[in-house]
Design a protein around this motif. Structure first.
Motif, PDB file in Angstrom:
ATOM      1  N   ALA A 180       0.753  -1.384  -0.288  1.00  0.00           N
ATOM      2  CA  ALA A 180      -0.337   0.432   0.434  1.00  0.00           C
ATOM      3  C   ALA A 180       0.742   1.317  -0.241  1.00  0.00           C
ATOM      4  N   ILE A 181       0.101   2.662   0.179  1.00  0.00           N
ATOM      5  CA  ILE A 181       0.614   3.136  -0.543  1.00  0.00           C
ATOM      6  C   ILE A 181       0.381   4.499   0.750  1.00  0.00           C
ATOM      7  N   PRO A 182       2.080   4.884   1.782  1.00  0.00           N
ATOM      8  CA  PRO A 182       1.676   5.338   3.238  1.00  0.00           C
ATOM      9  C   PRO A 182       0.938   6.388   3.067  1.00  0.00           C
ATOM     10  N   ARG A 183       0.199   6.886   4.068  1.00  0.00           N
ATOM     11  CA  ARG A 183       0.178   8.517   3.938  1.00  0.00           C
ATOM     12  C   ARG A 183       1.615   9.292   4.099  1.00  0.00           C
ATOM     13  N   GLY A 184       0.841  10.206   3.220  1.00  0.00           N
ATOM     14  CA  GLY A 184       2.103  11.171   2.872  1.00  0.00           C
ATOM     15  C   GLY A 184       2.170  12.093   1.450  1.00  0.00           C
ATOM     16  N   GLN A 185       3.099  13.135   1.312  1.00  0.00           N
ATOM     17  CA  GLN A 185       3.028  13.813  -0.070  1.00  0.00           C
ATOM     18  C   GLN A 185       4.389  13.088  -0.684  1.00  0.00           C
ATOM     19  N   ASP A 186       4.087  13.101  -2.001  1.00  0.00           N
ATOM     20  CA  ASP A 186       4.801  12.724  -3.124  1.00  0.00           C
ATOM     21  C   ASP A 186       5.441  11.605  -2.691  1.00  0.00           C
ATOM     22  N   ARG A 187       4.427  10.357  -2.828  1.00  0.00           N
ATOM     23  CA  ARG A 187       5.596   8.823  -2.300  1.00  0.00           C
ATOM     24  C   ARG A 187       6.569   8.754  -3.183  1.00  0.00           C
ATOM     25  N   LYS A 188       6.941   7.938  -3.342  1.00  0.00           N
ATOM     26  CA  LYS A 188       7.887   7.666  -4.708  1.00  0.00           C
ATOM     27  C   LYS A 188       7.311   5.670  -4.253  1.00  0.00           C
ATOM     28  N   LEU A 189       6.901   6.589  -5.984  1.00  0.00           N
ATOM     29  CA  LEU A 189       6.681   5.048  -7.096  1.00  0.00           C
ATOM     30  C   LEU A 189       7.962   3.756  -7.420  1.00  0.00           C
ATOM     31  N   SER A 190       7.643   2.238  -7.184  1.00  0.00           N
ATOM     32  CA  SER A 190       9.607   1.745  -7.735  1.00  0.00           C
ATOM     33  C   SER A 190       8.666   1.299  -9.508  1.00  0.00           C
ATOM     34  N   ILE A 191       8.871   1.882 -10.289  1.00  0.00           N
ATOM     35  CA  ILE A 191       8.644   1.355 -11.692  1.00  0.00           C
ATOM     36  C   ILE A 191       9.713   1.476 -12.539  1.00  0.00           C
ATOM     37  N   VAL A 192      10.023   0.117 -13.402  1.00  0.00           N
ATOM     38  CA  VAL A 192      10.963  -0.555 -14.192  1.00  0.00           C
ATOM     39  C   VAL A 192      10.674  -1.110 -15.180  1.00  0.00           C
ATOM     40  N   MET A 193      10.766  -0.251 -16.577  1.00  0.00           N
ATOM     41  CA  MET A 193      10.553  -0.651 -17.687  1.00  0.00           C
ATOM     42  C   MET A 193      10.988  -1.119 -19.123  1.00  0.00           C
ATOM     43  N   THR A 194      11.225  -1.659 -20.165  1.00  0.00           N
ATOM     44  CA  THR A 194      11.981  -2.145 -20.803  1.00  0.00           C
ATOM     45  C   THR A 194      11.175  -1.865 -21.929  1.00  0.00           C
ATOM     46  N   GLY A 195      10.989  -0.649 -22.728  1.00  0.00           N
ATOM     47  CA  GLY A 195      10.045  -0.328 -23.426  1.00  0.00           C
ATOM     48  C   GLY A 195       9.800   1.277 -24.020  1.00  0.00           C
ATOM     49  N   THR A 196       8.556   1.138 -24.876  1.00  0.00           N
ATOM     50  CA  THR A 196       8.053   2.458 -25.322  1.00  0.00           C
ATOM     51  C   THR A 196       6.149   2.539 -24.343  1.00  0.00           C
ATOM     52  N   GLY A 197       6.191   1.667 -23.589  1.00  0.00           N
ATOM     53  CA  GLY A 197       4.699   1.745 -23.093  1.00  0.00           C
ATOM     54  C   GLY A 197       4.346   2.798 -21.937  1.00  0.00           C
ATOM     55  N   THR A 198       2.963   2.881 -21.465  1.00  0.00           N
ATOM     56  CA  THR A 198       2.672   3.725 -20.465  1.00  0.00           C
ATOM     57  C   THR A 198       3.132   2.633 -18.611  1.00  0.00           C
ATOM     58  N   VAL A 199       2.559   2.968 -17.773  1.00  0.00           N
ATOM     59  CA  VAL A 199       2.474   2.431 -16.536  1.00  0.00           C
ATOM     60  C   VAL A 199       1.274   3.603 -16.345  1.00  0.00           C
ATOM     61  N   LEU A 200       0.468   3.325 -15.683  1.00  0.00           N
ATOM     62  CA  LEU A 200      -0.725   3.608 -15.078  1.00  0.00           C
ATOM     63  C   LEU A 200      -1.391   3.570 -13.971  1.00  0.00           C
ATOM     64  N   ALA A 201      -1.115   4.503 -12.903  1.00  0.00           N
ATOM     65  CA  ALA A 201      -1.901   3.984 -11.402  1.00  0.00           C
ATOM     66  C   ALA A 201      -2.723   4.888 -10.671  1.00  0.00           C
ATOM     67  N   GLU A 202      -4.386   4.008  -9.806  1.00  0.00           N
ATOM     68  CA  GLU A 202      -5.067   4.329  -9.634  1.00  0.00           C
ATOM     69  C   GLU A 202      -5.377   4.453  -8.271  1.00  0.00           C
ATOM     70  N   VAL A 203      -5.235   5.478  -7.624  1.00  0.00           N
ATOM     71  CA  VAL A 203      -5.805   5.206  -6.674  1.00  0.00           C
ATOM     72  C   VAL A 203      -6.790   6.341  -6.025  1.00  0.00           C
ATOM     73  N   GLN A 204      -7.469   5.649  -4.826  1.00  0.00           N
ATOM     74  CA  GLN A 204      -8.575   6.205  -3.977  1.00  0.00           C
ATOM     75  C   GLN A 204      -8.623   6.485  -2.217  1.00  0.00           C
ATOM     76  N   ASN A 205      -7.957   7.415  -2.215  1.00  0.00           N
ATOM     77  CA  ASN A 205      -7.448   7.345  -0.428  1.00  0.00           C
ATOM     78  C   ASN A 205      -8.728   7.534   0.209  1.00  0.00           C
ATOM     79  N   LYS A 206      -8.972   7.073   1.808  1.00  0.00           N
ATOM     80  CA  LYS A 206      -9.143   6.460   2.189  1.00  0.00           C
ATOM     81  C   LYS A 206      -9.287   7.036   3.846  1.00  0.00           C
ATOM     82  N   TYR A 207     -10.907   8.268   4.125  1.00  0.00           N
ATOM     83  CA  TYR A 207     -10.229   8.870   5.229  1.00  0.00           C
ATOM     84  C   TYR A 207     -11.932   8.360   6.849  1.00  0.00           C
TER      85      TYR A 207
END
Length: 211
Positions: A180-207
């Motif tokens: 999970a993504i911890p609480r906080g601003q600008d949490r760094k993600l780890s993405i490694v890719m070989t190629g010219t594709g695209t990675v997408l992330a969707e998040v829905q924060n909980k309160y």
């Protein structure tokens, strides 16, 4: 089942899924004759956190083309004769980050769109590695939330979703970590890719409360 939605004047909203448990329908008047009735109801939230709006972000491989298009650039990239400048995308894999202003960690849903021969994604160095290449026009998608099954779907990409998805979860490396993504601003993600594709992330924060 129903959804309770709270709106702010600025347009922001949060939602809570609810289930009817009981109602105080011991009415003093005949509501059919009166035309209306006022009574209390009891609702239960099986998942007790309010949900923010879905945030979607995407990242691609770093594009190192020149801003001023040269003669060699026209040969290498096939630019039209009237193109004099090239503007690269602003979000690259190296700058991938999201913010979680919710009250608890939140699990992202990942999508990788081909072409790519190798791709992995995750949080704070813990990654899920896709165990096969993704050709152009295809994608994989996995929701890392344990409630949603953590299924790796694969199929043709229509620009917004996978059409006719196939379950390929059994091919995942058993060491893959659904983090999970911890609480906080600008949490760094780890993405490694070989190629010219695209990675997408969707998040829905909980309160814990609507506001």
């Amino acid at each position: 089942m129903g959804t309770w939605t709270i709106h702010l004047p600025g347009g922001a909203r949060r939602t809570l899924d609810l289930r009817l448990v009981s109602s105080e329908d011991n009415l003093l008047f005949d509501s059919i004759k009166r035309g209306w009735a006022k009574y209390g109801i009891t609702l239960l939230a099986d998942r007790p956190y309010w949900l923010g709006e879905t945030v979607k972000k995407s990242w691609g491989q770093e594009d190192l083309r020149n801003y001023d298009v040269s003669l060699q650039d026209r040969i290498d990239y096939g630019y039209a004769s009237n193109v004099i400048n090239y503007l690269s995308a602003g979000s690259t894999l190296g700058s991938a980050a999201v913010s979680n202003d919710g009250d608890i960690p939140t699990f992202p849903a990942w999508t990788a769109v081909g072409p790519t021969t190798s791709v992995s994604f995750g949080v704070d160095g813990s990654r899920i590695k896709v165990p096969f290449g993704i050709p152009e026009g295809y994608a994989v998608q996995i929701d890392t939330d344990p409630v949603n099954g953590q299924v790796l779907w694969y199929g043709p990409w229509d620009g917004s979703k996978i059409a006719d998805p196939v379950d390929r979860t059994s091919e995942l490396d058993p060491t893959s970590k659904f983090v999970a993504i911890p609480r906080g601003q600008d949490r760094k993600l780890s993405i490694v890719m070989t190629g010219t594709g695209t990675v997408l992330a969707e998040v829905q924060n909980k309160y814990r409360r609507a506001w």
